[in-house]
Write an enzyme that holds these catalytic residues in place. Structure first.
Site, PDB file in Angstrom:
ATOM      1  N   ASP A   1      32.868  14.246  57.731  1.00 46.12           N
ATOM      2  CA  ASP A   1      32.526  15.445  56.967  1.00 46.12           C
ATOM      3  C   ASP A   1      32.635  16.650  57.901  1.00 46.12           C
ATOM      4  OD1 ASP A   1      31.664  17.108  54.951  1.00 46.12           O
ATOM      5  OD2 ASP A   1      29.554  16.540  55.103  1.00 46.12           O
TER       6      ASP A   1
ATOM      7  N   ASP B   1      37.178  18.616  52.645  1.00 51.70           N
ATOM      8  CA  ASP B   1      36.551  18.527  53.973  1.00 51.70           C
ATOM      9  C   ASP B   1      35.821  17.220  54.249  1.00 51.70           C
ATOM     10  OD1 ASP B   1      34.591  19.126  52.072  1.00 51.70           O
ATOM     11  OD2 ASP B   1      33.338  20.172  53.513  1.00 51.70           O
ATOM     12  N   GLU B   2      36.001  16.203  53.432  1.00 53.04           N
ATOM     13  CA  GLU B   2      35.348  14.925  53.736  1.00 53.04           C
ATOM     14  C   GLU B   2      36.133  13.759  53.158  1.00 53.04           C
ATOM     15  OE1 GLU B   2      31.622  13.870  51.805  1.00 53.04           O
ATOM     16  OE2 GLU B   2      31.867  15.559  50.420  1.00 53.04           O
TER      17      GLU B   2
END
Length: 293
Positions: A13, A108-109
């Site tokens: 993350d 983003d993860e």
């Protein structure tokens, strides 16, 4: 798990992703409370915020006017989604070097299944550390990683020591670790469900584990099986490299209210055209239409 190979799952993350990109690209923003999205005295919501802003209680999805009141010195910047997407491609390229089984959750993860990887001696913790290092080297951004034997615990682990964290939960420690968690830390337990659980005396994972499946089903319906299993450190969901999209949408937040019927319908038509174009590009069709006002 007798006779089965214990899975090795990494959840990565990016830390304060959008805000960190803005601080990276504009040195004047470094060390300052940055809020991406919305306006301090207008409509809109916070898309992301820096850790400096979080110390004032600002968080994503908060109305931007409230964020401005909590943090009067915050710098509000407009989102640059095309830039974030390009950075995300760099991050995803790092993931691809470690596993073919990568499940992105957002820009983003992502989850990575590295069970069968022989890289770095087959150590998932070493792989997670190297992933963090490569992301920093190639993007000048910081990521946190969690490592465990299932997705539920890997995701919690990635959030355990942010920012720039690396935390792991071994199979023999899973159930005991879950028992100590506040119920609000459980992925899949939102604010409303958390309130219901607390009203029922469920404050921690240990409290949740004391409930039978039948009692949980009576209170929480189809989610009961998930709660019952993760309270015992069990989560057999696979890492899926391809996920079936279940919805498409388009929306806008206006600085001032739209009050005229014709203005509303005109903008609704533009949003509908966006959705129709997206559906056509993906060769999809919808079965349910929802309008949110």
């Amino acid at each position: 798990m007798t006779g089965e190979r214990v899975r090795k799952i990494i959840h990565v993350d990016m830390d304060a992703f959008y805000a960190s990109v803005e601080q990276r690209d504009d040195p004047a923003l470094r060390g300052r409370p940055v809020i991406v999205g919305g306006r301090p005295n207008g409509r809109g919501v916070v898309a992301a915020c820096s850790y400096e802003a979080r110390t004032f209680g600002v968080h994503s999805a908060m109305p931007s006017a409230e964020a401005g009141r909590r943090c009067p010195d915050a710098v509000f910047v407009r989102p640059r989604f095309e830039v974030y997407k390009e950075v995300s491609k760099q991050v995803q390229a790092v993931f691809a070097e470690f596993s073919e089984r990568v499940e992105p959750l957002s820009l983003d993860e992502a989850y990575l299944d590295v069970t069968n990887s022989e890289l770095l001696g087959g150590s998932a913790v070493r792989m997670a550390r190297e992933i963090k290092s490569l992301i920093r080297e190639r993007t000048r951004l910081v990521a946190s990683a969690g490592v465990s034997y299932n997705k539920f615990l890997a995701k919690i682990a990635s959030d355990h020591d942010k920012p720039d964290g690396l935390f792991w939960v071994l199979p023999e420690d899973g159930e005991a670790f879950v028992a100590t968690l506040p119920i609000g830390r459980f992925h899949g337990v939102g604010p409303v469900t958390e309130g219901r659980m607390r009203a029922l005396g469920i404050e921690t994972g240990a409290d949740l584990a004391r409930w039978t499946l039948a009692d949980l089903t009576a209170e929480f319906g189809s989610s009961a099986t998930y709660y019952h299993r993760v309270a015992r450190g069990i989560d057999e969901r696979p890492v899926r490299s391809s996920r079936v999209r279940k919805s498409l949408g388009a929306e806008r937040t206006f600085g001032t209210d739209l009050v005229g019927r014709e203005d509303m319908l005109a903008f609704l038509e533009r949003l509908a055209d966006e959705v129709l174009a997206d559906l056509a590009a993906r060769e999809l069709a919808g079965s349910t239409l929802t309008v949110k006002v």
